[in-house]
Design a protein around this motif. Structure first.
Motif, mmCIF file in Angstrom:
data_model
loop_
_atom_site.group_PDB
_atom_site.id
_atom_site.type_symbol
_atom_site.label_atom_id
_atom_site.label_comp_id
_atom_site.label_asym_id
_atom_site.label_seq_id
_atom_site.Cartn_x
_atom_site.Cartn_y
_atom_site.Cartn_z
ATOM 1 N N SER A 138 -30.602 16.574 18.166
ATOM 2 C CA SER A 138 -29.550 17.577 18.329
ATOM 3 C C SER A 138 -28.594 17.142 19.430
ATOM 4 O O SER A 138 -28.914 16.263 20.244
ATOM 5 C CB SER A 138 -30.153 18.931 18.701
ATOM 6 O OG SER A 138 -30.702 18.879 20.011
ATOM 7 N N GLY A 139 -27.439 17.800 19.463
ATOM 8 C CA GLY A 139 -26.473 17.485 20.502
ATOM 9 C C GLY A 139 -27.011 17.735 21.890
ATOM 10 O O GLY A 139 -26.798 16.950 22.810
ATOM 11 N N ALA A 140 -27.722 18.862 22.071
ATOM 12 C CA ALA A 140 -28.285 19.167 23.388
ATOM 13 C C ALA A 140 -29.289 18.102 23.805
ATOM 14 O O ALA A 140 -29.320 17.681 24.971
ATOM 15 C CB ALA A 140 -28.953 20.540 23.364
ATOM 16 N N GLU A 269 -19.074 14.018 22.684
ATOM 17 C CA GLU A 269 -18.289 14.064 21.440
ATOM 18 C C GLU A 269 -19.100 14.687 20.305
ATOM 19 O O GLU A 269 -18.900 14.363 19.137
ATOM 20 C CB GLU A 269 -17.819 12.648 21.074
ATOM 21 C CG GLU A 269 -16.834 12.057 22.062
ATOM 22 C CD GLU A 269 -15.478 11.762 21.448
ATOM 23 O OE1 GLU A 269 -15.126 12.394 20.424
ATOM 24 O OE2 GLU A 269 -14.771 10.898 22.004
ATOM 25 N N VAL A 270 -20.004 15.588 20.668
ATOM 26 C CA VAL A 270 -20.821 16.242 19.648
ATOM 27 C C VAL A 270 -19.944 16.977 18.637
ATOM 28 O O VAL A 270 -20.154 16.882 17.423
ATOM 29 C CB VAL A 270 -21.843 17.180 20.306
ATOM 30 C CG1 VAL A 270 -22.498 18.088 19.275
ATOM 31 C CG2 VAL A 270 -22.906 16.372 21.050
ATOM 32 N N THR A 294 -22.120 10.946 23.590
ATOM 33 C CA THR A 294 -23.118 11.689 22.834
ATOM 34 C C THR A 294 -22.505 12.161 21.519
ATOM 35 O O THR A 294 -21.354 12.604 21.482
ATOM 36 C CB THR A 294 -23.641 12.905 23.618
ATOM 37 O OG1 THR A 294 -22.554 13.796 23.907
ATOM 38 C CG2 THR A 294 -24.295 12.471 24.915
ATOM 39 N N THR A 295 -23.274 12.046 20.448
ATOM 40 C CA THR A 295 -22.809 12.446 19.126
ATOM 41 C C THR A 295 -23.884 13.271 18.425
ATOM 42 O O THR A 295 -25.069 13.156 18.721
ATOM 43 C CB THR A 295 -22.471 11.217 18.254
ATOM 44 O OG1 THR A 295 -23.591 10.316 18.226
ATOM 45 C CG2 THR A 295 -21.254 10.482 18.786
ATOM 46 N N ALA A 296 -23.444 14.103 17.484
ATOM 47 C CA ALA A 296 -24.344 14.888 16.633
ATOM 48 C C ALA A 296 -23.463 15.513 15.545
ATOM 49 O O ALA A 296 -22.593 14.842 15.008
ATOM 50 C CB ALA A 296 -25.116 15.936 17.429
ATOM 51 N N LYS A 297 -23.674 16.788 15.222
ATOM 52 C CA LYS A 297 -22.886 17.553 14.256
ATOM 53 C C LYS A 297 -22.469 16.709 13.044
ATOM 54 O O LYS A 297 -23.261 16.488 12.144
ATOM 55 C CB LYS A 297 -21.694 18.208 14.944
ATOM 56 C CG LYS A 297 -22.110 19.365 15.878
ATOM 57 C CD LYS A 297 -20.931 20.197 16.311
ATOM 58 C CE LYS A 297 -21.336 21.317 17.267
ATOM 59 N NZ LYS A 297 -22.115 22.375 16.614
ATOM 60 N N PRO A 304 -30.390 16.891 10.678
ATOM 61 C CA PRO A 304 -30.497 16.875 12.141
ATOM 62 C C PRO A 304 -30.586 15.458 12.693
ATOM 63 O O PRO A 304 -31.595 14.763 12.519
ATOM 64 C CB PRO A 304 -31.783 17.675 12.409
ATOM 65 C CG PRO A 304 -32.576 17.552 11.152
ATOM 66 C CD PRO A 304 -31.589 17.451 10.031
ATOM 67 N N LEU A 305 -29.519 15.046 13.355
ATOM 68 C CA LEU A 305 -29.460 13.715 13.959
ATOM 69 C C LEU A 305 -28.456 13.746 15.100
ATOM 70 O O LEU A 305 -27.453 14.448 15.029
ATOM 71 C CB LEU A 305 -29.038 12.661 12.930
ATOM 72 C CG LEU A 305 -29.127 11.202 13.392
ATOM 73 C CD1 LEU A 305 -30.580 10.775 13.549
ATOM 74 C CD2 LEU A 305 -28.402 10.280 12.422
ATOM 75 N N ALA A 306 -28.746 12.997 16.145
ATOM 76 C CA ALA A 306 -27.844 12.886 17.290
ATOM 77 C C ALA A 306 -28.031 11.513 17.900
ATOM 78 O O ALA A 306 -29.021 10.820 17.637
ATOM 79 C CB ALA A 306 -28.141 13.975 18.324
ATOM 80 N N GLY A 307 -27.070 11.112 18.711
ATOM 81 C CA GLY A 307 -27.169 9.803 19.325
ATOM 82 C C GLY A 307 -26.581 9.762 20.714
ATOM 83 O O GLY A 307 -25.717 10.569 21.073
#
Length: 452
Positions: A138-140, A269-270, A294-297, A304-307
């Motif tokens: 997740s973004g968080a 940059e979520v 940071t990325t997600a959304k 559900p994926l974030a980086g």
């Protein structure tokens, strides 16, 4: 389970859906109402919802509920389904991966798709330097890990966030987030060594980018001290805070100060990432190269994926085992991300975001010419917002904002509000929406304004 009888047909999602606004019941209709009643009994009260519907299908620019209402989607699940809901490439990639394996835990038995996503993020994010990536859920979670990495790299503890910023609902990210209700109230104490300074809000502070940056830097130097500071984190365009676009020169100056003082600059940059702003990442608009992003959304079109992606020497600061998580970089989510990235790069979606932005700003600007309650229209690409104000005083008008949003929802348009003062309507349509639906959604907004 949806409350559809055996003779009913749930429409297929994706581009097969009829692209039309159709309201056949009051919202909620009886089937949605029954499901929402079950939600009230089964789901914790803190998990709220803004639309009085239960969704059975979505795609293109519409969302269909259990009663057959077809709603214009101007929210994309808060900037998640940017490529469009049930995008064919994504749906096919998810199905194929699920048939192979659903999980091994990358920290136990690695797989290629995680590496593929990391390589894509290293290539796509701004900055002509060696990069590495770690994937999360997740973004968080991405934000938390970016802070961990920055602290380990610098050996410092303090972190600076900005007024109107939003970074998540976990303990550390609540500390970074500016707005109390509904995100923080009653949930403290929060993580220590987090400090907040004013950023750049041109519509309300009247400062140039250089002036706003000087104000922030002075406070950082005097109240925290550069030698104690691990990282500065900011959304290049602040999302939940009201789609606040900083004045030219603000971000450049903050980045330059961070470089001069060994402070890690983190771009959250979520919400702004993946073509949303008419560029792949909003940092490109301002010509900055963050140390970490940071990325997600939008990254995986609803999976559900974030980086966290950034300079290789910073990303490698964490010791072996210091980063990870059971589900981080799940193979199905990685498959979805690779398909979504393919669409962003090859299906003209960056250009489509620019076209959507032009339609929104032109139409909203024409409405503002005759309605001074629209105090400011701002944003980039398919990330545009309107700030509603008292035309005499310029004070935020949250009541008008809520009334307009409620009227739009009743007429079958999914509208999202935001802003520290609750007086902003934000437009985040899927990049798959057609101009006809987009214009119809704005027509509904204009009518709602006339009656408010």
């Amino acid at each position: 389970m949806t409350l559809i009888d055996e003779t009913s047909t749930i429409p297929a999602g994706g581009p097969t859906l009829e692209q039309v606004r159709r309201v056949v019941t009051d919202l909620p209709g009886p089937r949605s109402a029954a499901i929402l009643a079950r939600k009230a009994e089964a789901v914790a009260a803190g998990v709220a919802h803004s639309m009085p519907v239960s969704v059975v299908a979505a795609g293109g620019g519409v969302v269909v509920d259990a009663d057959g209402n077809s709603l214009i989607d101007l929210g994309s699940g808060i900037a998640v389904t940017s490529v469009g809901n049930a995008h064919p490439k994504v749906a096919a990639a998810v199905a194929a991966q699920a048939a192979q394996f659903t999980h091994t835990c990358f920290m136990v038995s690695p797989y290629e798709s995680y590496v593929d996503v990391a390589e894509a993020l290293n290539r796509l994010t701004p900055g002509d330097f060696a990069k590495k990536t770690a994937l999360f859920n997740s973004g968080a979670e991405a934000v938390e890990n970016a802070i961990k990495i920055a602290r380990k790299h610098t050996g410092r503890q303090a972190v600076v966030a900005f007024d109107h910023g939003y970074h998540g609902r976990t303990n550390l990210t609540m500390a970074l987030t500016a707005k109390s209700m509904p995100y923080k109230s009653g949930f403290g104490p929060f993580a220590p060594e987090v400090y907040r300074v004013p950023g750049s809000y041109p519509y309300r502070d009247g400062l140039t980018g250089a002036e706003a940056a000087a104000r922030a830097i002075t406070l950082i130097e005097k109240q925290i001290g550069a030698d104690n500071l691990a990282a500065v984190i900011i959304e290049p365009i602040q999302g939940e805070g009201g789609f606040i676009v900083p004045a030219d020169g603000f971000l450049d100056a903050v980045v330059a100060w961070c470089r001069a003082n060994g402070v890690v600059f983190i771009a959250d940059e979520v919400q702004t990432g993946f073509a949303r702003t008419g560029t792949m990442f909003a940092s490109e608009i301002f010509g900055i190269e963050p140390d970490l992003i940071t990325t997600a959304k939008g990254i995986a079109a609803g999976l559900p994926l974030a980086g966290v992606t950034g300079r290789a020497e910073i990303m490698d600061a964490a010791h072996a085992g210091g980063l990870g998580g059971t589900y981080g970089g799940n193979p199905i989510a990685c498959a979805a991300a690779l398909a979504a990235i393919d669409a962003f790069e090859n299906d003209g979606l960056i250009e489509r975001a620019q076209q959507i932005g032009a339609v929104l700003t032109d139409r909203l600007g024409a409405i503002r010419e005759n309605d001074p309650r629209l105090g400011d229209i701002r944003g980039h690409g398919a990330m545009i917002a309107v700030e509603f104000v008292d035309p005499e005083t310029g004070a935020p008008d949250a009541a008008l904002t809520a009334a307009v949003a409620k009227a739009c929802v009743a007429e079958g348009v999914i509208i999202l509000t935001c802003g520290t003062f609750g007086n902003v309507i934000r437009f985040l349509p899927p990049l798959s929406i057609g101009d006809d639906l987009l214009n119809e959604g704005i027509d509904v907004l204009a009518t709602a304004l006339q009656g408010a």
